[in-house]
Design a protein around this motif. Structure first.
Motif, PDB file in Angstrom:
ATOM      1  N   ASN A  58      12.153  17.642  -0.924  1.00  0.00           N
ATOM      2  CA  ASN A  58      12.382  17.560   0.449  1.00  0.00           C
ATOM      3  C   ASN A  58      12.657  15.935   1.138  1.00  0.00           C
ATOM      4  O   ASN A  58      11.969  15.878   2.103  1.00  0.00           O
ATOM      5  N   TRP A  59      13.356  15.395   0.332  1.00  0.00           N
ATOM      6  CA  TRP A  59      13.802  14.090   0.722  1.00  0.00           C
ATOM      7  C   TRP A  59      14.222  14.007   2.074  1.00  0.00           C
ATOM      8  O   TRP A  59      13.775  12.918   2.938  1.00  0.00           O
ATOM      9  N   ILE A  71       4.569  11.824   2.870  1.00  0.00           N
ATOM     10  CA  ILE A  71       5.283  11.411   1.582  1.00  0.00           C
ATOM     11  C   ILE A  71       4.370  11.679   0.377  1.00  0.00           C
ATOM     12  O   ILE A  71       4.730  11.775  -0.806  1.00  0.00           O
ATOM     13  N   ASP A  72       3.035  11.728   0.583  1.00  0.00           N
ATOM     14  CA  ASP A  72       2.157  12.129  -0.486  1.00  0.00           C
ATOM     15  C   ASP A  72       2.165  13.576  -0.756  1.00  0.00           C
ATOM     16  O   ASP A  72       2.017  14.056  -1.897  1.00  0.00           O
ATOM     17  N   ALA A  73       2.458  14.434   0.240  1.00  0.00           N
ATOM     18  CA  ALA A  73       2.263  15.819   0.065  1.00  0.00           C
ATOM     19  C   ALA A  73       3.610  16.544  -0.257  1.00  0.00           C
ATOM     20  O   ALA A  73       3.403  17.623  -1.073  1.00  0.00           O
ATOM     21  N   THR A  74       4.642  16.098   0.428  1.00  0.00           N
ATOM     22  CA  THR A  74       5.841  16.907   0.216  1.00  0.00           C
ATOM     23  C   THR A  74       6.231  16.881  -1.334  1.00  0.00           C
ATOM     24  O   THR A  74       6.108  16.075  -2.090  1.00  0.00           O
ATOM     25  N   GLY A 103       5.792  19.759   9.751  1.00  0.00           N
ATOM     26  CA  GLY A 103       4.716  19.112   8.942  1.00  0.00           C
ATOM     27  C   GLY A 103       4.542  19.760   7.720  1.00  0.00           C
ATOM     28  O   GLY A 103       5.158  20.754   7.357  1.00  0.00           O
ATOM     29  N   THR A 104       3.626  19.497   6.992  1.00  0.00           N
ATOM     30  CA  THR A 104       3.428  19.940   5.756  1.00  0.00           C
ATOM     31  C   THR A 104       1.794  20.935   5.847  1.00  0.00           C
ATOM     32  O   THR A 104       1.623  21.570   4.987  1.00  0.00           O
ATOM     33  N   PHE A 131       0.679  -1.161  -0.063  1.00  0.00           N
ATOM     34  CA  PHE A 131      -0.110  -0.029   0.063  1.00  0.00           C
ATOM     35  C   PHE A 131       0.768   1.269   0.085  1.00  0.00           C
ATOM     36  O   PHE A 131       0.697   2.215  -0.593  1.00  0.00           O
ATOM     37  N   VAL A 132       1.902   1.225   0.739  1.00  0.00           N
ATOM     38  CA  VAL A 132       2.890   2.396   0.918  1.00  0.00           C
ATOM     39  C   VAL A 132       3.849   2.512  -0.054  1.00  0.00           C
ATOM     40  O   VAL A 132       4.169   3.408  -0.829  1.00  0.00           O
ATOM     41  N   ILE A 133       4.445   1.372  -0.415  1.00  0.00           N
ATOM     42  CA  ILE A 133       5.836   1.175  -1.337  1.00  0.00           C
ATOM     43  C   ILE A 133       5.118   1.348  -2.811  1.00  0.00           C
ATOM     44  O   ILE A 133       5.599   2.394  -3.330  1.00  0.00           O
ATOM     45  N   THR A 134       4.285   0.794  -3.030  1.00  0.00           N
ATOM     46  CA  THR A 134       4.026   0.857  -4.516  1.00  0.00           C
ATOM     47  C   THR A 134       2.380   1.178  -4.841  1.00  0.00           C
ATOM     48  O   THR A 134       1.914   1.195  -6.182  1.00  0.00           O
ATOM     49  N   ALA A 135       1.608   1.323  -3.864  1.00  0.00           N
ATOM     50  CA  ALA A 135       0.121   1.507  -3.955  1.00  0.00           C
ATOM     51  C   ALA A 135      -0.520   0.474  -4.854  1.00  0.00           C
ATOM     52  O   ALA A 135      -1.461   1.076  -5.750  1.00  0.00           O
TER      53      ALA A 135
END
Lengths: 297, 282
Positions: free
Chosen positions: B245-246, B238-241, B65-66, A231-235
């Motif tokens: 900004n690794w 991880i979805d928003a950044t 945070g974002t 879910f997190v790595i590759t969705a």
């Protein structure tokens, strides 16, 4: 007929929290998910009986059903044997009389403590990126860059490596099991001139078989339900190649709110896990060895 | 003489293998720590773990945070969820295990077998009705779906672990307390629990780590960002950044692993004992 004293009934009082918890949070949901599986039920409405239609839809119409079904089987077949093999080999090496066993055991166990957390999945995503650190490492040996997460052929393997990396808890169980094998058996075998392989197959493996059995059952049940990693790595991608069965259940239940359909899906999964577990149990009598003849099981 | 040499060589090879393998195992963890201190452009440049220039603003900015909420909030939320869950699990599992291990009540065998069978019951088969039930109770978007079941000993793993532990304890102390006129609850409180401290610590550690790392359940039950746990916050970032900004993501990944690492290294002994007792004596 056994007579119980007043004192005995106090025991029921102590276990009463579990009885309530079992009825309310285990048995009731278990029965309800079976009932819901024969209904059409979006969470806002009321369940409407629809016979076997959910099951028929899953088996005949839902393309993602078979995709996720086979992905999950493949995932289980890849992770469980790899994980157990690593755990057993490393446990056997650590069981030799060497110094610093505790340090090695600690290091090998460390990845396991993060379980199915988001953190390790994020880590995996970065390690195996196209220009990530794993490819950088391989380039030292002149191996060209591999698209670990972008190629449908290997993405599932990459995801399953995360589970293999966490072989630590199986290893600790094996190590404890190996410690219980009496040394006299090996000494006697040495006197008889048994080879290393012979000692492994005739002593270690049979004596360890109950532990191996326990690990095999628990790891298989867990692997069938894997969720966080893919879910997190590759969705689920690329091209649904890492779309596992539990993601199908999740999507139907919490994205589309098809509670009836996802209940049916969860029952298919449950029955599949049961069948596999029963197969392991049935065949285990031929390869597991109990000193007390299996009394304690 | 020849034999001795052979053994030495094989021991050396064993050590080389063990060390190389250990490096391989921890490298990902060391890498994420080192990457969190590297400038963004350096992260994927080399395998070198030592940053060419140490930066710390990854932690400062990552922590902010974002969105509206900082990681401080997510940490606080996670503790608010995890601490009661751990305490209630420990208390309820100990009490229930005491009942199973020390009393001979009607239907005990059946009930115990039921408890063991839930050990193998896949969570996913009860996931949906439980969600619907919690929805009816009005528990969604709160930590009640974690805390209240913990009060009712719903983790069979821990009940089983405690029963195994109690069975291994000598009963003489408890029996002499009966002669002294103690009732069973006084015995549990004053004699049995003090003897169970190692098992209780193992249980608390495991439940802490599992609840801390839990993702699926928090994903299902918690909706508002103000109630997000660290797992959910990390996934959101991880979805928003933006891709640049690794090092902030690495920094927050490290921070989110930190409580588990601290607990692991301060209580290693209990980890190993806990796994070994439950795994073996089945």
């Amino acid at each position: 007929m056994k007579r119980y004293k007043r004192k005995d009934y106090i025991g029921l009082l102590y276990i009463s929290p579990w009885i309530i918890g079992f009825l309310l949070f285990k048995l009731y949901p278990f029965i309800m998910s079976f009932i819901y599986s024969f209904t059409e039920y979006s969470i806002t409405g009321t369940p409407a009986f629809s016979g076997l239609s959910n099951y028929i839809y899953a088996f005949t119409k839902d393309r993602l059903f078979w995709t996720s079904f086979f992905n999950t089987l493949l995932y289980v077949v890849m992770t469980v044997p790899m994980k157990l093999a690593f755990a057993l080999i490393v446990a056997m090496i650590l069981n030799m009389k060497i110094k610093g066993v505790n340090i090695f055991r600690t290091i090998y166990y460390l990845p396991s403590i993060f379980g199915g957390s988001v953190a390790v999945s994020v880590l995996w995503r970065f390690l195996f990126m196209k220009d990530g650190i794993v490819n950088k490492f391989l380039s030292i040996f002149n191996i060209g860059s591999v698209d670990w997460l972008g190629s449908p052929d290997i993405a599932l393997f990459t995801v399953s490596l995360l589970a293999v990396w966490q072989f630590g808890s199986s290893m600790v169980i094996f190590l404890a099991g190996l410690k219980q094998i009496p040394n006299e058996l090996y000494e006697a075998a040495l006197v008889d001139g048994a080879s290393r392989a012979r000692r492994f197959f005739s002593i270690t493996l049979p004596m360890l078989s109950p532990v191996l059995f326990f690990n095999l059952v628990m790891q298989t049940i867990n692997a069938f339900q894997e969720f966080t990693g893919p879910f997190v790595i590759t969705a689920g991608g690329p091209m649904n190649s890492t779309y596992l069965y539990s993601m199908l259940i999740y999507d139907n239940a919490f994205k589309y709110f098809r509670m009836g359909y996802s209940s049916a899906l969860s029952w298919v999964q449950f029955l599949l896990i049961m069948v596999v577990t029963i197969i392991i149990f049935k065949t285990s009598s031929s390869w597991t060895y109990y000193e007390d003849g299996g009394q304690s099981i | 003489m020849n034999d001795l040499k052979k053994i030495n060589v094989s021991i050396i090879f064993t050590y080389i293998f063990l060390i190389a393998f250990a490096l391989l195992m921890v490298y990902p963890l060391l890498w994420v720590v080192s990457a969190s201190f590297k400038p963004n452009e350096d992260i994927f440049k080399s395998l070198n773990l030592i940053p060419s220039r140490v930066v710390t603003d990854s932690y400062i900015n990552g922590w902010k945070g974002t969105g509206q909420y900082t990681f401080g909030r997510f940490f606080l939320n996670t503790f608010i969820m995890v601490v009661p869950t751990v305490i209630f699990t420990v208390v309820s599992s100990t009490v229930v295990a005491y009942g199973f291990a020390r009393f001979n009540f009607p239907f005990k065998k059946v009930l115990f077998a039921l408890m063991i069978s839930t050990l193998m019951l896949p969570d996913s088969v009860i996931l949906i009705p439980r969600y619907i039930l919690f929805n009816r109770f009005g528990w969604l978007d709160s930590y009640k779906p974690f805390i209240i079941p913990a009060l009712l000993a719903t983790a069979p793993f821990f009940v089983f672990m405690m029963v195994q532990f109690l069975r291994g304890l000598p009963k003489e102390l408890e029996e002499s307390a009966v002669i002294d006129g103690c009732n069973s609850f006084q015995i549990l409180l004053r004699i049995t629990i003090p003897l169970c401290i190692p098992a209780i610590i193992s249980m608390a550690i495991f439940q802490f780590i599992w609840t801390w790392n839990d993702f699926l359940n928090t994903l299902i039950y918690i909706n508002s960002v103000s109630k997000y746990t660290v797992s959910l916050g990390l996934r959101m970032s991880i979805d928003a950044t933006s891709v640049v900004n690794w090092n902030q993501i690495m920094a927050m990944t490290v921070i989110s692993m930190l409580p588990c690492i601290v607990i692991f290294f301060s209580a290693q002994k209990y980890f190993v004992e806990g796994i070994a007792t439950t795994g073996l004596k089945g």
